[in-house]
Design an enzyme around this catalytic site. Structure first.
Site, short mmCIF file in Angstrom:
data_model
loop_
_atom_site.label_atom_id
_atom_site.label_comp_id
_atom_site.label_asym_id
_atom_site.label_seq_id
_atom_site.Cartn_x
_atom_site.Cartn_y
_atom_site.Cartn_z
N GLY A 3 0.83 -1.19 0.00
CA GLY A 3 0.00 0.00 0.00
C GLY A 3 0.87 1.24 0.00
O GLY A 3 2.06 1.17 0.32
N GLN A 43 2.92 9.89 1.82
CA GLN A 43 4.27 9.32 1.79
C GLN A 43 5.10 9.80 0.60
O GLN A 43 6.32 9.70 0.61
CB GLN A 43 4.19 7.78 1.75
CG GLN A 43 3.67 7.17 3.03
CD GLN A 43 3.51 5.68 2.90
OE1 GLN A 43 2.53 5.20 2.33
NE2 GLN A 43 4.48 4.93 3.41
N CYS A 64 6.35 -0.41 7.46
CA CYS A 64 5.96 0.79 6.71
C CYS A 64 7.15 1.26 5.88
O CYS A 64 8.27 1.31 6.38
CB CYS A 64 5.53 1.89 7.68
SG CYS A 64 5.03 3.41 6.86
N LEU A 65 6.87 1.60 4.63
CA LEU A 65 7.93 2.08 3.74
C LEU A 65 8.55 3.38 4.27
O LEU A 65 9.68 3.69 3.92
CB LEU A 65 7.38 2.30 2.33
CG LEU A 65 6.88 1.04 1.62
CD1 LEU A 65 6.12 1.41 0.36
CD2 LEU A 65 8.04 0.10 1.30
N HIS A 91 -4.04 1.32 7.88
CA HIS A 91 -2.65 1.84 7.95
C HIS A 91 -2.49 3.03 6.99
O HIS A 91 -1.93 4.07 7.37
CB HIS A 91 -1.70 0.69 7.60
CG HIS A 91 -0.25 1.06 7.47
ND1 HIS A 91 0.72 0.58 8.33
CD2 HIS A 91 0.41 1.82 6.56
CE1 HIS A 91 1.90 1.06 7.96
NE2 HIS A 91 1.74 1.80 6.90
N GLU A 92 -3.02 2.90 5.77
CA GLU A 92 -2.88 3.99 4.78
C GLU A 92 -3.72 5.20 5.18
O GLU A 92 -3.29 6.34 5.01
CB GLU A 92 -3.30 3.52 3.38
CG GLU A 92 -2.58 2.30 2.84
CD GLU A 92 -1.08 2.33 2.98
OE1 GLU A 92 -0.49 3.43 3.08
OE2 GLU A 92 -0.48 1.26 3.02
N HIS A 116 -1.91 7.38 7.53
CA HIS A 116 -0.93 8.27 6.88
C HIS A 116 -1.59 9.59 6.45
O HIS A 116 -0.98 10.65 6.54
CB HIS A 116 -0.33 7.61 5.63
CG HIS A 116 0.78 6.65 5.89
ND1 HIS A 116 1.96 7.02 6.50
CD2 HIS A 116 0.92 5.33 5.60
CE1 HIS A 116 2.78 5.98 6.57
NE2 HIS A 116 2.17 4.92 6.04
#
Ligand code: GNR
Ligand code: NI
Length: 175
Positions: A46, A51, A91-92, A133-134, A137
């Site tokens: 995702g 991000q 997480c990226l 999670h997204e 962000h």
């Protein structure tokens, strides 16, 4: 198509609260394409616009095994939740860190497609975890924010250490 740069903790821009998408135009289609490409290249499941330093309410995800089912959620809202479940997350934007986070097990989400049309979906499993999670962000929240103060200190130390080891990139595969 263009690969975008992914912001990493402690970049303060990750804390920005995104604004609703209003223009369903070619620029939006290009952004969706670029975000999807960036997600696949980074081996993420995702990616939220936040991000890649775009502070609009949209996210892409692909929780399919073959990584061949890209999805986009624009102006997402959670209408209903059911149950709790704990899952190990990564997480990226927080490379090399993995921790258990508890979230709603099932969610009903309402969002818009790239053409502006609305849809509603019930999600569970990894799809529900990833969407929550997204969506975090998009309001400037990271999964490490849920950890106990002790665990957060351990994460901060690990991140500092990773940064000191020059030339060594932390693991990026977060599946
Ligand atoms: O690639 C990712 N894997 C992942 C695993 C468990 C829970 C959430 C995620 S999302 C993450 C990509 C990312 O950072 N999205 O914001
Ligand atoms: Ni993330």
């Amino acid at each position: 198509m263009a690969k975008l740069e992914i912001l990493e903790i402690p970049d303060p821009r990750l804390r920005t609260v995104a604004k609703p998408v209003e223009a369903f135009d070619d620029g939006l289609l290009q952004l969706i394409e670029d975000m999807t490409e960036t997600m696949y290249e980074a081996q993420g499941i995702g990616l939220a616009a936040t991000q890649v330093n775009v502070h609009k309410r949209l996210l892409v995800l692909d929780v399919s095994e073959a990584q061949d089912q890209p999805r986009v959620y624009i102006n997402p809202e959670i209408l209903e939740t059911e149950g709790r479940e704990t899952c190990e997350e990564g997480c990226l934007s927080v490379p090399g860190i993995y921790a258990e986070v508890s979230r709603a097990e099932k969610i009903t989400v309402k969002a818009q497609n790239a053409d502006g049309s609305f849809f509603e979906e019930e999600l569970d499993g990894m799809h529900a975890v990833c969407l929550q999670h997204e969506m975090d962000h998009l309001v400037g929240k990271l999964f490490v924010d849920y950890l106990s103060p002790l665990k957060r200190r351990m994460v901060t130390k690990k991140l500092e250490k990773q940064r000191k080891v020059s030339g060594q990139k932390p693991a990026k595969a977060l599946l």
